[in-house]
Design an enzyme around this catalytic site. Structure first.
Site, PDB file in Angstrom:
ATOM      1  N   CYS A   1       0.868  -1.180   0.000  1.00 41.70           N
ATOM      2  CA  CYS A   1       0.000   0.000   0.000  1.00 41.70           C
ATOM      3  C   CYS A   1       0.901   1.225   0.000  1.00 41.70           C
ATOM      4  O   CYS A   1       1.478   1.592   1.013  1.00 41.70           O
ATOM      5  CB  CYS A   1      -0.887  -0.015   1.246  1.00 41.70           C
ATOM      6  SG  CYS A   1      -1.964   1.408   1.300  1.00 41.70           S
ATOM      7  N   ILE A   2       1.041   1.814  -1.173  1.00 38.66           N
ATOM      8  CA  ILE A   2       1.917   2.975  -1.332  1.00 38.66           C
ATOM      9  C   ILE A   2       1.258   3.896  -2.365  1.00 38.66           C
ATOM     10  O   ILE A   2       0.663   3.418  -3.334  1.00 38.66           O
ATOM     11  CB  ILE A   2       3.334   2.504  -1.745  1.00 38.66           C
ATOM     12  CG1 ILE A   2       4.328   3.655  -1.817  1.00 38.66           C
ATOM     13  CG2 ILE A   2       3.311   1.720  -3.018  1.00 38.66           C
ATOM     14  CD1 ILE A   2       5.768   3.171  -2.071  1.00 38.66           C
TER      15      ILE A   2
END
Length: 170
Positions: free
Chosen positions: A90-91
Site C-alpha cells: 500500500c503505497i
C-alpha cells in the site's frame, strides 16, 4: 497480431532493467510468455532494519498499463506498516490515478503514466527505509513501529530478514 502498447512498453522496461540494472532490486518475468506478471527481488536497503533481506514480490500489470498502476504483492513474508498481512503493498504511487476520495493523497502523489518499474521499485525501497505510519496497511506493524520500534517491531523484522535469506533462491 500486433502487441498491445502496454506489452511493448513492458518489454522495453524489462530490456532496459536487464541492460542497466538498478541498485537494490532485480526484475524478471514469472513466466516468459506473460509480460504482465513480473517477479522482483528487493535487497533490504543498507542502514535499515531490512538490511540483508532478500524479499521476493510480484508485480501484476493491467492490460491498460501505464494508464493504470500495477498491483504489487510480497511473496516473502515481510513485517512493515505499509504492507498488509497478505503481502499487498500500500503505497501512494500504486494507487489509482486522480483524486483520493479520502482527501489523504494529492493526485500527483498517486499513479501517473510516467512511472516505470524502476520508479515503482525505488519508491518501494524508500518505503522500506522510511515507513509511512500515517497510512498503514498493517495496523499492528504500524503500532509497533510507533511504540516499540527497537523492541518487538525490530525482532519481527529481523525474523523476516533471516527467513528471506533462507528462502530467497528457492
Amino acid at each position: 497480431m500486433t502487441e498491445p502498447q502496454s506489452a511493448l512498453l513492458l518489454r522495453r522496461q524489462l530490456a532496459e532493467l536487464n541492460k542497466n540494472p538498478v541498485e537494490g532490486f532485480s526484475a524478471g518475468l514469472i513466466d516468459d510468455n506473460d509480460l504482465y506478471r513480473w517477479e522482483v527481488l528487493i535487497i533490504g536497503p543498507p542502514d535499515t532494519l531490512y538490511e540483508g533481506g532478500v524479499f521476493k514480490a510480484h508485480l501484476t500489470f493491467p492490460r491498460d498499463y501505464p494508464l493504470r498502476p500495477p498491483k504489487m504483492k510480497f511473496i516473502t513474508e515481510i513485517w512493515h506498516p505499509n504492507v498488509d498481512k497478505n503481502g499487498d503493498v500500500c503505497i501512494s504511487i500504486l494507487h489509482e490515478p486522480g483524486e483520493d476520495k479520502y482527501g489523504y493523497e494529492k493526485p500527483e502523489e498517486r499513479w501517473l503514466p510516467i512511472h516505470t518499474v524502476e520508479t515503482i521499485m525505488i519508491s518501494v525501497i524508500s518505503m522500506l527505509a522510511d515507513p509511512n505510519g500515517d497510512s498503514p496497511a498493517n495496523v499492528d506493524a504500524a503500532k509497533e513501529w510507533r511504540e516499540d520500534r527497537n523492541g518487538e517491531f525490530k525482532r519481527k523484522v529481523a525474523r523476516c530478514v533471516r527467513k528471506s535469506q533462507e528462502t530467497a533462491f528457492e
